[in-house]
Design a protein around this motif. Sequence first.
Motif, short mmCIF file in Angstrom:
data_model
loop_
_atom_site.label_atom_id
_atom_site.label_comp_id
_atom_site.label_asym_id
_atom_site.label_seq_id
_atom_site.Cartn_x
_atom_site.Cartn_y
_atom_site.Cartn_z
N SER A 248 0.82 -1.22 0.00
CA SER A 248 0.00 0.00 0.00
C SER A 248 0.85 1.26 0.00
O SER A 248 0.32 2.37 -0.14
N GLY A 249 2.17 1.10 0.20
CA GLY A 249 3.06 2.26 0.15
C GLY A 249 3.42 2.83 1.50
O GLY A 249 3.90 3.97 1.57
N ALA A 250 3.23 2.06 2.59
CA ALA A 250 3.52 2.59 3.93
C ALA A 250 5.00 2.93 4.08
O ALA A 250 5.36 4.01 4.57
N LEU A 251 5.89 2.01 3.67
CA LEU A 251 7.32 2.30 3.76
C LEU A 251 7.71 3.38 2.76
O LEU A 251 8.53 4.26 3.06
N SER A 252 7.12 3.34 1.58
CA SER A 252 7.41 4.36 0.56
C SER A 252 7.07 5.75 1.08
O SER A 252 7.84 6.70 0.87
N ALA A 253 5.92 5.87 1.75
CA ALA A 253 5.52 7.18 2.28
C ALA A 253 6.48 7.65 3.36
O ALA A 253 6.85 8.82 3.42
N ARG A 254 6.91 6.71 4.23
CA ARG A 254 7.83 7.08 5.30
C ARG A 254 9.17 7.52 4.73
O ARG A 254 9.73 8.56 5.12
N VAL A 255 9.70 6.75 3.79
CA VAL A 255 10.96 7.12 3.15
C VAL A 255 10.79 8.41 2.36
O VAL A 255 11.70 9.24 2.30
N GLY A 256 9.61 8.59 1.78
CA GLY A 256 9.34 9.82 1.04
C GLY A 256 9.42 11.05 1.91
O GLY A 256 9.93 12.09 1.50
N ARG A 257 8.93 10.95 3.15
CA ARG A 257 9.02 12.08 4.08
C ARG A 257 10.47 12.37 4.45
O ARG A 257 10.89 13.54 4.53
N TRP A 258 11.24 11.31 4.67
CA TRP A 258 12.67 11.50 4.96
C TRP A 258 13.37 12.12 3.75
O TRP A 258 14.20 13.02 3.90
N ARG A 259 13.00 11.65 2.59
CA ARG A 259 13.60 12.18 1.36
C ARG A 259 13.28 13.66 1.20
O ARG A 259 14.15 14.46 0.84
N ASP A 260 12.04 14.06 1.46
CA ASP A 260 11.65 15.47 1.31
C ASP A 260 12.43 16.35 2.29
O ASP A 260 12.87 17.44 1.93
N ALA A 261 12.58 15.86 3.54
CA ALA A 261 13.32 16.65 4.53
C ALA A 261 14.79 16.75 4.14
O ALA A 261 15.41 17.81 4.27
N THR A 262 15.35 15.65 3.64
CA THR A 262 16.75 15.66 3.20
C THR A 262 16.93 16.56 1.99
O THR A 262 17.92 17.30 1.88
N LEU A 263 15.98 16.51 1.09
CA LEU A 263 16.02 17.37 -0.09
C LEU A 263 15.96 18.84 0.30
O LEU A 263 16.68 19.68 -0.26
N ARG A 264 15.13 19.16 1.27
CA ARG A 264 15.04 20.53 1.76
C ARG A 264 16.37 20.98 2.35
O ARG A 264 16.85 22.09 2.12
N ALA A 265 17.01 20.08 3.12
CA ALA A 265 18.29 20.42 3.75
C ALA A 265 19.36 20.69 2.70
O ALA A 265 20.10 21.68 2.79
N VAL A 266 19.46 19.82 1.70
CA VAL A 266 20.49 20.02 0.69
C VAL A 266 20.18 21.25 -0.16
O VAL A 266 21.09 21.95 -0.63
N SER A 267 18.91 21.56 -0.32
CA SER A 267 18.53 22.76 -1.07
C SER A 267 18.98 24.02 -0.34
O SER A 267 19.47 24.97 -0.95
N LEU A 268 18.81 24.03 0.98
CA LEU A 268 19.26 25.17 1.77
C LEU A 268 20.76 25.34 1.67
O LEU A 268 21.28 26.46 1.50
N LEU A 269 21.48 24.24 1.77
CA LEU A 269 22.94 24.30 1.68
C LEU A 269 23.39 24.77 0.29
O LEU A 269 24.27 25.63 0.16
N GLU A 270 22.78 24.21 -0.75
CA GLU A 270 23.15 24.59 -2.12
C GLU A 270 22.83 26.05 -2.40
O GLU A 270 23.58 26.75 -3.09
#
Length: 426
Positions: A146-168
């Motif tokens: 159903s995508g439970a792990l995908s959604a959890r990893v997706g939230r981590w990915r979004d937060a990580t993406l935001r962090a690298v965006s701030l740094l860049e």
Amino acid sequence: MDTIFALASAPGKAGLGVIRVSGPRADDACDALAGGRPEYRRASLRRLRDAEGGVLDEALVLRFDAGKSFTGEEVVEFHLHGSVAIIQAVLRRLGALDGFRMAEPGEFTRRALENGRMDLTQVEALADLIDSETESQRRQALDLLSGALSARVGRWRDATLRAVSLLEATIDFADEDVPVDVSPEVRALLTEVVEGIEAELSGLDAAERVRTGFQVAIIGPPNAGKSTLLNYLAGREAAITSEIAGTTRDVIEVRMDLGGLAVTLLDTAGLRETDDAVERIGVQRGRERAEAADLRVHLVTEDITPGVVPGPDDLVFRAKIDLVGGEGVSGTTGQGVPALVDAVKARLMDKAVQAGLASRERHRLALTAGASHLHAAIGLLDSGADLYELTSEEVRLALRRLEALLGHIDVEQILGEIFSSFCVGK
């Protein structure tokens, strides 16, 4: 791209057989066999014909349009009578069409992955669902599908993406309207992700056991009734029993459903010192398997001490109570067996409730590597903006591990996040 087809239901004679067709020319199969194309997603009763016009079968035909099918492509399904002869005739007919070929193992699911209909964790979950034997395995597989792990990893990915965006943004667009000191927000984002990953990793062993099955070793001295108990639990003569000590020479395994959990019971050789070389090997194997098991059930007798010291989570039962009386267990009469089963279930349920969503070694490697890179990035933040490039690279590596866990990597999304978050796209 070829149009592929295959039998999607189990092979052999059955009440129903389903043949699935997927690819750019799937509708040609409808034209050739069914004499036309039914409406999308509406079952139509059609006569299927061979190249000479002879009737192959009367079947339900279903069409799915691209983007709304399992594979993401044009898909046609033929729901046939489950005759082996009918199925083979329809497969031969499809194989004779130009641009059609038999699908390779797993190719429908692979196309679903490539077309973005599923990610890699869902592909694994689909395989687990098909292989599931117990209720706990079914529920676990459905959660992942159903995508439970995908959604959890997706939230981590979004937060990580935001962090690298701030740094860049700080590195490349210092003259633009961006925060001067982004380290507090970056640290908070990365810390939250690391804590989430580590929490998931803490439940991975239990989740893997739910998926593959727990192992419970029955151990004790010779003639303690281990094989008799195993046979009673299995409901069949899985192990040879006799009054001769050392009858069991190797580890005997019986797989069963215990309270909705997949459990493999291990009957081990009687634990004793022996001069018999073959029995000595069996005893050593029994010790090794018992040590590696998730739970050990010790059967003890009045006059022989346990060959292995019970651990804090192990279960200890007096054996052969049909002969000696008192509380304990007897594999001959079944006395005490319900209490033993309940105790085993309780121990294993305690382990199962700790299960997370990640359940494979691939998941462990990706999450561990991702957490390692994030820890390194958090450490580099203390050195200030001069090392933001190194910090950003560590975060990028973590992001790649998360993307790899889902089976897709798209570094262009980092730039997309930058330009959507800051006014730098001039």
